[in-house]
Design an enzyme around this catalytic site. Sequence first.
Site, PDB file in Angstrom:
ATOM      1  CG  HIS A 166      41.294  46.035  47.242  1.00 22.52           C
ATOM      2  ND1 HIS A 166      40.187  46.115  48.080  1.00 22.52           N
ATOM      3  CD2 HIS A 166      40.879  46.518  46.048  1.00 22.52           C
ATOM      4  CE1 HIS A 166      39.173  46.596  47.394  1.00 22.52           C
ATOM      5  NE2 HIS A 166      39.567  46.848  46.167  1.00 22.52           N
ATOM      6  CG  ASP A 174      40.118  45.154  51.324  1.00 21.75           C
ATOM      7  OD1 ASP A 174      41.299  45.532  51.363  1.00 21.75           O
ATOM      8  OD2 ASP A 174      39.489  44.979  50.260  1.00 21.75           O
ATOM      9  CB  SER A 233      37.674  49.361  44.719  1.00 25.58           C
ATOM     10  OG  SER A 233      37.874  49.014  46.059  1.00 25.58           O
TER      11      SER A 233
END
EC number: 3.4.21.90
Length: 1245
Positions: free
Chosen positions: A141, A163, A215
């Site tokens: 993402h 992901d 992230s």
Amino acid sequence: MNRGFFNMLGRRPFPAPTAMWRPRRRRQAAPMPARNGLASQIQQLTTAVSALVIGQATRPQNPRPRPPPRQKKQAPKQPPKPKKPKPQEKKKKQPAKTKPGKRQRMALKLEADRLFDVKNEDGDVIGHALAMEGKVMKPLHVKGTIDHPVLSKLKFTKSSAYDMEFAQLPVNMRSEAFTYTSEHPEGFYNWHHGAVQYSGGRFTIPRGVGGRGDSGRPIMDNSGRVVAIVLGGADEGTRTALSVVTWNSKGKTIKTTPEGTEEWSAAPLVTAMCLLGNVSFPCNRPPTCYTREPSRALDILEENVNHEAYDTLLNAILRCGSSGRSKRSVTDDFTLTSPYLGTCSYCHHTEPCFSPIKIEQVWDEADDNTIRIQTSAQFGYDKSGAASTNKYRYMSFEQDHTVKEGTMDDIKISTSGPCRRLSYKGYFLLAKCPPGDSVTVSIASSNSATSCTMARKIKPKFVGREKYDLPPVHGKKIPCTVYDRLKETTAGYITMHRPGPHAYTSYLEESSGKVYAKPPSGKNITYECKCGDYKTGTVTTRTEITGCTAIKQCVAYKSDQTKWVFNSPDLIRHADHTAQGKLHLPFKLIPSTCMVPVAHAPNVIHGFKHISLQLDTDHLTLLTTRRLGANPEPTTEWIIGKTVRNFTVDRDGLEYIWGNHEPVRVYAQESAPGDPHGWPHEIVQHYYHRHPVYTILAVASAAVAMMIGVTVAALCACKARRECLTPYALAPNAVIPTSLALLCCVRSANAETFTETMSYFWSNSQPFFWVQLCIPLAAVIVLMRCCSCCLPFLVVAGAYLAKVDAYEHATTVPNVPQIPYKALVERAGYAPLNLEITVMSSEVLPSTNQEYITCKFTTVVPSPKVKCCGSLECQPAAHADYTCKVFGGVYPFMWGGAQCFCDSENSQMSEAYVELSADCATDHAQAIKVHTAAMKVGLRIVYGNTTSFLDVYVNGVTPGTSKDLKVIAGPISASFTPFDHKVVIHRGLVYNYDFPEYGAMKPGVFGDIQATSLTSKDLIASTDIRLLKPSAKNVHVPYTQAASGFEMWKNNSGRPLQETAPFGCKIAVNPLRAVDCSYGNIPISIDIPNAAFIRTSDAPLVSTVKCDVSECTYSADFGGMATLQYVSDREGQCPVHSHSSTATLQESTVHVLEKGAVTVHFSTASPQANFIVSLCGKKTTCNAECKPPADHIVSTPHKNDQEFQAAISKTSWSWLFALFGGASSLLIIGLTIFACSMMLTSTRR
């Protein structure tokens, strides 16, 4: 696509990094040539130390606060100088706060050469990429480019399921990459922002640590190995649960995503624009701030009150200058407001009064007896409006009506007893109180004492299934809802507005027939008089009002347009500022865990098909039961003290839940006294307990048959004796016995030959002759046709045989979770293959449509509009259940003096409407319509030595695959769903409830307030609000209203489906589904790969096999043991299988030698278990006489059903045949004798 990702993490094909530290090698490898010599090493070491030692890097920043004073010198108009050293003192403390700890320094050191920034097109860092185990890995993402000249050009492989995306790391960078570990015991780990706690299978961090842009950061153990990669986080109150990627011991990737997770990729900033008049400006940079221009700042907020970026604008309005810190204080928003005076129903528990600490509202939605109180005073501020932790401010009810302050120790809260204050902010208090019928907030200072009491029932609350007065010290933690004590949280907004003019007689003075306006010291007041002509003015000192002779001719008031006050019905709304603002409502209701007691475990006594629960508890404890079959028959009972409860248990099972203990499921075994293989009285005793009706019928029938046989035999013998005693008469007229005479009547017969038959047909019926002749001819023609088609069929079959790569096997599996179904696949030319199918889980997934959400409503009563000597008119408003009414003849006189000049022409416009409660986000119900349901099962399939897990929809169409295995399941034999057409979901519990349709609201009924979502603007309601005429004593808005239908439904909702669903279904939500329902059968078609089969020539060939049962107890478990003696031609693995449904073998494959014996275990529910067993395809029969089990009740369901032929033992059949055989023998013998006597004695002339 994911397989490479798994293999990459599981096999560790690349060597671990060396122990020697080589700083920033990746940045020097590509762009710069390698340096030689001692000078190069010293320079590298210096660069690494200066970049990694954060503590040394922060120390030189102490003298940098010098630039801000230069900007302040440009504004010399500000006289107060003490403001300058205050920010300097704060900035001196910054280095101490930002100094990283040991864990953070370790993480920063390890990330230096192994973690890379990911940037977007604008150059902003939005995430990170990680070098680990020969790969560079990046969250999927995070949409950007790695900030590295080499890594940015790599081609990445994407794995949407986890992901993540990864690419091969360049060879010269692999030695410095991270290594990972699958070992992560509970404890604390390291990451960029400090410590991460791992407990209960989840990684959590303190709230506010970490966020967007993190992230891709690694979580590491003390050895520097990567334990997890961070993807995002979910706010859970005081802590944040992390969404991470981890690995198990086999190297398989596991993604853990808590509910409510937000991805931590830094999104690009979009500047929102706000308006002031016709001028637009960035919401984060308003043209002014509250400190400089209070009134204009409030105008800006009021004009943009419904803007999406209102919070950003509010944050910017509260601070001045862009050079200051961007983070504001969490308690400075209420500086925009002011305390006020309001009408309290009970002051000092006696009579109404105008109180500085009026209670506006009390919330008691929390499960831990915590209440949230809103008053007219403000807490955490001094009288100037500055944040002060240990002070409060209030509006004085003395003549000057100024704002005063006091210490928080003076604030007392009580219900039936004193409360413990937990937190406070602005108008709001948070306290934990004992149950009571009212709430009192008082100010007990040395100068004055006042209190306000509000009638509100605070009921004792508890969570779970056991009632308690005080939470226990030790027990069990279960989910609950509590008010967040942090002041930063927001539960919504409260509406604010500018205060209207209120008249006070203390501002007027009458002396010697003259009227004077007397303002408080340092304040402005406005007077209005009707002394012949209308007169008005604003004064700052004591001033005579010419022409007036009495105070009742004038009104005087002060109005502060630089402050907001709460939208209270006790205040008049200002005519020039009808717009409203809003501030955050603190102390949000959040999900948490509460400690609850756990009652003494019941003493369970097992009996034959029943259990007895001996219960002992000193507090009310809930006992619920349900049957696990088609008819659940749920029961509910609150119990206290010592008692015994008995329940019947059948083969389908019974589930009971005692208090806060976990659910217990029990199943009845076919245990009974006696012996099915013993003497007749033991057999009768055994089957009488198991099948009393059939046993009574069988015994009665045998007794009746014996009596009939004995009676008939006796009568026939008597008759024969009487008839046979008469001898034949040797007289001239002697007769022949009838039996001999009948023999003379027998005629001889013989069949005709084929020739005679055909001759007869030719002479009498020629059509039948030709039909008879064509039968052999037709048989010859059919045989020749089959032989001619045989060769082409074999050719076509042989052509397609080479293309078949799987063998299809069809079977039917019972839909009972965790109960294996076993079969033996027999294929020509191949050795038998064992097949085991287990339904690991099943889900009934209905298609749903949310009609609306509903919850408790909050009635908003805005401050009324009052017009003196005139009338008002209601205007339509876009609010739910909006009601407006104008009342005339109000307020000729008020507290403190005259408000209006006229006695009857004055008017007030009262309004009221409803909104969703501030706690609706946590405590609400969903009204859902349920439609056609689909079914999905998780299968565990074992064939040969291969085990596969897969999920497949049971519709007969959609295939499920796992490696080379393909499965099609369904449709199920019987459709079923525990859900009605309409269901309600509340706090994870599901109720079958026929709720009103959307738009069909009824006051006091579920659905009286409806919205399509918690954030939608389409709120509709019907609560029967009726506005009443206010009395003349004070400003207020009286009304009546129906009770909350949501609260009434909660008190009468009944038991949820989790406790009443049939077939043992477990009900879950998000999405709505029924899990592990034991009903029906599932047809399954399996394509087994050819590679799973072994040719007959390669498998052991068993020539002989013999079965001896050494022990057998029929029960739910594997209580039988059999020995298979065999002779084989070679050593190898052989499938063993039971071909009868009477017994189920525990083993699927056994190892055989050339000669020997193997022991297998089997489960059966029959006393006479005769079943066929095969070993490598060689079959034999096992005969087992099983004994009843010793345990009456077990915790596992039955693996086999009883069959009629095996339900009765062989011994029982023998005794039964003996009884009926004896009776029938007597009957036949008697009838034979009677017939013989009749034939011999009857004569024929």
